[in-house]
Design a protein around this motif. Structure first.
Motif, short mmCIF file in Angstrom:
data_model
loop_
_atom_site.label_atom_id
_atom_site.label_comp_id
_atom_site.label_asym_id
_atom_site.label_seq_id
_atom_site.Cartn_x
_atom_site.Cartn_y
_atom_site.Cartn_z
N ARG A 69 0.99 -1.23 0.04
CA ARG A 69 0.12 -0.13 -0.05
C ARG A 69 0.92 1.31 0.21
N ASP A 70 1.97 1.49 0.68
CA ASP A 70 2.77 2.63 0.72
C ASP A 70 3.40 3.00 -0.46
N GLN A 71 3.62 1.96 -1.28
CA GLN A 71 4.20 2.12 -2.94
C GLN A 71 3.02 2.12 -3.84
N GLY A 72 1.71 1.93 -3.55
CA GLY A 72 0.79 1.81 -4.61
C GLY A 72 0.79 0.77 -5.36
N LEU A 73 1.55 -0.24 -4.94
CA LEU A 73 1.76 -1.63 -5.74
C LEU A 73 0.89 -2.55 -5.41
N GLU A 74 0.30 -3.18 -6.28
CA GLU A 74 -0.52 -4.11 -6.43
C GLU A 74 -0.69 -4.99 -7.64
N VAL A 75 0.06 -6.14 -7.42
CA VAL A 75 0.05 -7.12 -8.68
C VAL A 75 -0.48 -8.43 -8.32
N GLU A 76 -1.44 -9.14 -9.19
CA GLU A 76 -1.61 -10.43 -9.21
C GLU A 76 -1.49 -11.11 -10.36
N LEU A 77 -0.54 -12.30 -10.10
CA LEU A 77 0.00 -13.12 -11.20
C LEU A 77 -0.84 -14.51 -11.16
N CYS A 78 -1.16 -14.77 -12.36
CA CYS A 78 -1.70 -16.10 -12.57
C CYS A 78 -0.82 -16.91 -13.53
N VAL A 79 -0.45 -18.16 -13.08
CA VAL A 79 0.14 -18.86 -14.19
C VAL A 79 -0.35 -20.22 -14.26
N THR A 80 -0.82 -20.37 -15.48
CA THR A 80 -1.22 -21.68 -15.74
C THR A 80 -0.31 -22.63 -16.30
N ASP A 81 0.05 -23.76 -15.56
CA ASP A 81 0.98 -24.48 -15.52
C ASP A 81 0.73 -26.00 -15.47
N PRO A 82 -0.12 -26.65 -16.36
CA PRO A 82 -0.58 -27.87 -16.21
C PRO A 82 0.56 -29.13 -16.11
N ARG A 83 1.67 -28.82 -16.50
CA ARG A 83 2.46 -29.83 -16.33
C ARG A 83 3.59 -29.58 -15.08
N GLN A 84 3.39 -28.33 -14.56
CA GLN A 84 4.01 -28.16 -13.27
C GLN A 84 5.43 -27.96 -13.78
N ILE A 85 5.90 -27.20 -14.73
CA ILE A 85 7.27 -27.02 -15.17
C ILE A 85 7.69 -25.54 -14.80
N VAL A 86 6.90 -24.76 -14.40
CA VAL A 86 7.52 -23.17 -14.09
C VAL A 86 8.06 -23.26 -12.85
N ARG A 87 9.22 -22.77 -12.86
CA ARG A 87 9.99 -22.70 -11.58
C ARG A 87 10.27 -21.21 -11.13
N ARG A 88 10.22 -20.29 -12.05
CA ARG A 88 10.47 -18.67 -11.62
C ARG A 88 9.61 -17.86 -12.44
N VAL A 89 9.37 -16.75 -12.00
CA VAL A 89 8.48 -15.91 -12.49
C VAL A 89 9.20 -14.57 -12.01
N GLN A 90 9.43 -13.65 -12.88
CA GLN A 90 9.96 -12.13 -12.56
C GLN A 90 8.99 -11.01 -13.08
N VAL A 91 8.68 -10.00 -12.25
CA VAL A 91 7.94 -8.97 -12.72
C VAL A 91 8.49 -7.72 -12.35
N THR A 92 8.86 -6.75 -13.26
CA THR A 92 9.44 -5.45 -13.17
C THR A 92 8.07 -4.61 -12.95
N CYS A 93 8.14 -3.73 -11.99
CA CYS A 93 7.15 -2.73 -11.57
C CYS A 93 7.72 -1.34 -11.43
N THR A 94 7.13 -0.31 -11.67
CA THR A 94 7.53 0.98 -11.47
C THR A 94 6.87 1.53 -10.43
N VAL A 95 7.56 1.95 -9.38
CA VAL A 95 6.96 2.61 -7.90
C VAL A 95 7.46 3.80 -7.71
N PRO A 96 6.45 4.73 -7.07
CA PRO A 96 6.98 6.07 -6.95
C PRO A 96 8.25 6.16 -5.79
#
Length: 120
Positions: A69-96
């Motif tokens: 809340r202090d940074q106005g950051l709100e991110v929701e990620l949804c990964v569809t991974d039926p074979r369960q092979i995803v190990r890492r996700v990176q998201v770059t955000c811009t904050v004040p």
């Protein structure tokens, strides 16, 4: 069968508080990377799942929500991974920044809970 999401929290290098809503059988940790005034990058573990291993299958769809809340950051990620092979996700955000500018914050969500007790 996938279980309901859990709540966690943490603070980054600058003391900003984060709330993490996560899938307990997938997410191992969340890291936050910021660039310091010196120009160097600093990475901090923001949250670590207290479970040593999954208790159930995470399911096909994994949803993670990160809020600061202090940074106005709100991110929701949804990964569809039926074979369960995803190990890492990176998201770059811009904050004040407190000075009125902007900076990039990189959130890294990582899987990797050990599948059997000998791997924990």
């Amino acid at each position: 069968m996938a279980r309901h999401n859990r709540e966690g929290q943490g603070a980054d290098q600058q003391g900003f508080r984060y709330s993490i809503n996560y899938q307990p059988d997938w997410l191992r940790l969340v890291k936050v990377t910021r660039t310091l005034d010196s120009g160097r990058q600093s990475t901090k573990t923001l949250f670590r799942n207290p479970l040593p291993r999954p208790e159930a299958s995470p399911g096909e769809r994994v949803r993670t929500r990160i809020l600061s809340r202090d940074q106005g950051l709100e991110v929701e990620l949804c990964v569809t991974d039926p074979r369960q092979i995803v190990r890492r996700v990176q998201v770059t955000c811009t904050v004040p920044t407190p000075e009125g500018g902007e900076e990039e914050v990189v959130l890294t969500l990582q899987d990797g809970l050990a599948l059997d007790p000998d791997e924990a």
